[in-house]
Design a protein around this motif. Structure first.
Motif, PDB file in Angstrom:
ATOM      1  N   UNK A  71       0.756  -1.406  -0.003  1.00 32.10           N
ATOM      2  CA  UNK A  71       0.071   0.183  -0.090  1.00 32.10           C
ATOM      3  C   UNK A  71       0.691   0.955  -0.155  1.00 32.10           C
ATOM      4  N   UNK A  72       2.133   1.060   0.681  1.00 36.58           N
ATOM      5  CA  UNK A  72       2.921   2.496   1.147  1.00 36.58           C
ATOM      6  C   UNK A  72       3.813   2.568  -0.370  1.00 36.58           C
ATOM      7  N   UNK A  73       4.135   1.943  -1.259  1.00 37.45           N
ATOM      8  CA  UNK A  73       4.505   1.799  -2.783  1.00 37.45           C
ATOM      9  C   UNK A  73       3.641   2.373  -3.299  1.00 37.45           C
ATOM     10  N   UNK A  74       1.817   2.675  -3.671  1.00 40.34           N
ATOM     11  CA  UNK A  74       1.079   3.229  -4.269  1.00 40.34           C
ATOM     12  C   UNK A  74       0.951   4.733  -3.740  1.00 40.34           C
ATOM     13  N   UNK A  75       0.633   4.537  -2.101  1.00 42.55           N
ATOM     14  CA  UNK A  75       0.481   5.428  -0.708  1.00 42.55           C
ATOM     15  C   UNK A  75       0.993   6.291  -0.439  1.00 42.55           C
ATOM     16  N   UNK A  76       1.699   7.430  -1.116  1.00 37.15           N
ATOM     17  CA  UNK A  76       2.928   8.490  -0.378  1.00 37.15           C
ATOM     18  C   UNK A  76       1.956   9.133   1.031  1.00 37.15           C
ATOM     19  N   UNK A  77       3.318   9.675   1.368  1.00 33.74           N
ATOM     20  CA  UNK A  77       2.542  10.931   2.710  1.00 33.74           C
ATOM     21  C   UNK A  77       1.419  11.539   2.242  1.00 33.74           C
ATOM     22  N   UNK A  78       1.426  12.281   1.311  1.00 33.21           N
ATOM     23  CA  UNK A  78       0.264  13.195   0.663  1.00 33.21           C
ATOM     24  C   UNK A  78      -0.890  12.329   0.628  1.00 33.21           C
ATOM     25  N   UNK A  79      -0.516  11.312  -0.456  1.00 34.04           N
ATOM     26  CA  UNK A  79      -2.327  10.525  -0.457  1.00 34.04           C
ATOM     27  C   UNK A  79      -2.578   9.940   0.650  1.00 34.04           C
ATOM     28  N   UNK A  80      -2.120   9.277   1.983  1.00 36.06           N
ATOM     29  CA  UNK A  80      -2.031   8.901   2.896  1.00 36.06           C
ATOM     30  C   UNK A  80      -2.265  10.366   4.602  1.00 36.06           C
ATOM     31  N   UNK A  81      -2.170  11.279   3.834  1.00 40.40           N
ATOM     32  CA  UNK A  81      -2.720  11.791   4.837  1.00 40.40           C
ATOM     33  C   UNK A  81      -3.889  12.427   4.229  1.00 40.40           C
ATOM     34  N   UNK A  82      -4.243  12.555   3.363  1.00 43.72           N
ATOM     35  CA  UNK A  82      -5.539  12.758   2.721  1.00 43.72           C
ATOM     36  C   UNK A  82      -6.925  12.086   3.021  1.00 43.72           C
ATOM     37  N   UNK A  83      -6.214  10.732   2.758  1.00 46.25           N
ATOM     38  CA  UNK A  83      -7.366   8.764   3.470  1.00 46.25           C
ATOM     39  C   UNK A  83      -7.968   9.497   4.612  1.00 46.25           C
ATOM     40  N   UNK A  84      -6.243   9.873   5.854  1.00 43.98           N
ATOM     41  CA  UNK A  84      -6.694  10.099   7.109  1.00 43.98           C
ATOM     42  C   UNK A  84      -7.532  11.642   7.114  1.00 43.98           C
ATOM     43  N   UNK A  85      -6.739  12.836   5.905  1.00 39.52           N
ATOM     44  CA  UNK A  85      -8.056  13.541   6.103  1.00 39.52           C
ATOM     45  C   UNK A  85      -9.708  13.844   6.310  1.00 39.52           C
ATOM     46  N   UNK A  86     -10.212  13.497   5.194  1.00 40.64           N
ATOM     47  CA  UNK A  86     -11.338  12.780   5.233  1.00 40.64           C
ATOM     48  C   UNK A  86     -12.128  11.784   6.138  1.00 40.64           C
ATOM     49  N   UNK A  87     -10.879  10.843   6.814  1.00 37.24           N
ATOM     50  CA  UNK A  87     -11.476  10.197   7.765  1.00 37.24           C
ATOM     51  C   UNK A  87     -11.998  10.671   8.156  1.00 37.24           C
TER      52      UNK A  87
END
Length: 150
Positions: A71-87
């Protein structure tokens, strides 16, 4: 593939409004999409439907989502942060988050562009026949550089 997904979102209210795959493939081809990107998009949408059926459960209060190496290969810090923001904003419940992560990994490639992740979030809502509220749509569509601060 993402251009095909955006086209489907813009032209069909819900997945069940889409024609059967063979007819949809012909329509997309007539619009000008390449056969390979049509097939990739249709395969991805099949996975989205399967993901919607298989994702269940509620988060345990105080729990934390740990991302796998794949998952981390596809989702970088920005992507994980965006998902966390929406959650954290209450927009993306845990089952929807899991669908987003599953479909991002299925899209493959290196680190995913944030714009592509936003399309995936939009398609998850679309697949469930849900329209995100106006503030979420604003976050998904409006470039932060184009926002006017009041």
């Amino acid at each position: 593939m993402f251009e095909v997904l955006v086209y489907l979102y813009e032209n069909y209210w819900r997945p069940d409004a889409c024609p059967e795959p063979k007819q949809l493939s012909r329509k997309l081809s007539a619009v000008g999409f390449e056969p390979e990107e049509i097939q990739d998009a249709l395969r991805w949408l099949d996975g989205l439907a399967s993901s919607a059926e298989s994702v269940t459960g509620q988060p345990v209060p105080g729990s934390m989502r740990i991302y796998t190496d794949a998952e981390r290969e596809v989702l970088d810090e920005t992507a994980v942060g965006f998902i966390a923001f929406l959650e954290s904003a209450g927009v993306l419940a845990a089952p929807l988050r899991e669908m987003v992560i599953d479909r991002a990994v299925a899209a493959g490639g290196g680190p995913m562009a944030l714009e592509d992740l936003k399309i995936i979030v939009l398609m998850v809502f679309w697949s469930l026949g849900e329209e995100p509220d106006a503030l979420v749509l604003d976050e998904l569509f409006v470039d932060p550089d184009d926002r006017i601060i009041h």
